[in-house]
Design an enzyme around this catalytic site. Structure first.
Site, mmCIF file in Angstrom:
data_model
loop_
_atom_site.group_PDB
_atom_site.id
_atom_site.type_symbol
_atom_site.label_atom_id
_atom_site.label_comp_id
_atom_site.label_asym_id
_atom_site.label_seq_id
_atom_site.Cartn_x
_atom_site.Cartn_y
_atom_site.Cartn_z
ATOM 1 N N CYS A 104 25.423 -49.947 31.934
ATOM 2 C CA CYS A 104 26.554 -50.559 31.608
ATOM 3 C C CYS A 104 27.929 -49.694 31.622
ATOM 4 O O CYS A 104 28.202 -49.348 32.959
ATOM 5 C CB CYS A 104 26.543 -51.059 30.041
ATOM 6 N N HIS A 205 21.360 -53.983 29.466
ATOM 7 C CA HIS A 205 20.955 -52.804 28.628
ATOM 8 C C HIS A 205 19.299 -52.969 28.637
ATOM 9 O O HIS A 205 18.878 -53.755 27.683
ATOM 10 C CB HIS A 205 21.474 -52.924 27.205
ATOM 11 N N GLU A 207 17.454 -50.832 27.470
ATOM 12 C CA GLU A 207 17.066 -49.990 26.514
ATOM 13 C C GLU A 207 16.903 -51.185 25.304
ATOM 14 O O GLU A 207 15.997 -50.826 24.025
ATOM 15 C CB GLU A 207 17.858 -48.821 25.813
#
Length: 228
Positions: A104, A205, A207
């Site tokens: 990002c 994202h 994660e």
């Protein structure tokens, strides 16, 4: 194996929780994760670069448009201290050979520091509110196409579902970068260095999607490249 994670910029009462998702994603692949905080001057940046084997440049607040020569149109303040950290550290990563995964904001800052620019607001500057994909909505998934014959394409392929938590995106591509992923509405969703073995950047994202094997592969690849 030690991985440095540039601290996320979130609301104060949720700051550490946001960062923890990156830590879990890295440690689940057998590496040690340390969070790098602000400020970080030029000398400290060199020390961090030398002491870690790989790097995750996380998401976070908007980047000051002055860094790419534009006035503030749709800028949301909050990342100024981190801007200074990354201006000192990212050039070392770009010129080095250590594996780097940018997520990002990390992707956006890497692009800017190579002479690129951003759309300050996707909906207003690209689509004029005729939204095809909501690019800044928690919990919403949309399709992204991984471009063939790219380094990202070694780990992800075809069309995948990703989350979308950004209102800004790459406009002008920075020198040395190539596009590796796009959404169905044409927004650039990933870029990579053509002169680094592993300098991958994605706009979504991963994660937050580590339950998906495909997204885990990005963190696994980061760690695997430490010993190459």
């Amino acid at each position: 194996m030690k991985v440095a994670i540039i601290r996320d910029v979130c609301k104060a009462n949720n700051d550490q929780l946001c960062t923890n998702q990156y830590v879990v994603a890295v440690t689940s692949q057998g590496a040690v994760a340390d969070i790098i905080d602000y400020p970080l001057d030029e000398s400290s940046a060199k020390e961090v670069y030398e002491n870690y084997d790989a790097f995750v440049i996380s998401g976070g607040a908007d980047i000051d448009p002055a860094l790419y020569g534009e006035e503030r149109l749709y800028y949301v303040a909050g990342g100024e201290k981190r801007d200074e950290l990354e201006k000192n550290l990212i050039p070392l990563l770009l010129s080095g050979d250590k594996p780097v995964l940018c997520i990002c904001r990390g992707m956006q800052m890497s692009n800017i520091l190579c002479g690129g620019s951003l759309y300050q607001d996707i909906n207003k500057q690209i689509f004029n509110d005729d939204v095809l994909i909501e690019h800044n909505k928690e919990g919403l998934l949309h399709q992204v196409s991984i471009l063939p014959d790219t380094k990202l394409g070694k780990y992800l392929s075809g069309t995948i579902l990703v989350n979308s938590l950004h209102h800004q995106s790459v406009k002008t591509l920075g020198k040395g970068f190539v596009i590796n992923a796009v959404s169905s509405d044409g927004v650039i969703e990933g870029i990579e260095r053509d002169d680094n073995e592993f300098y991958l950047c994605v706009q979504w994202h991963p994660e937050k999607l580590v339950e998906q094997t495909a997204q885990q592969s990005l963190f696994k690849a980061l760690i695997d490249h430490i010993n190459k």
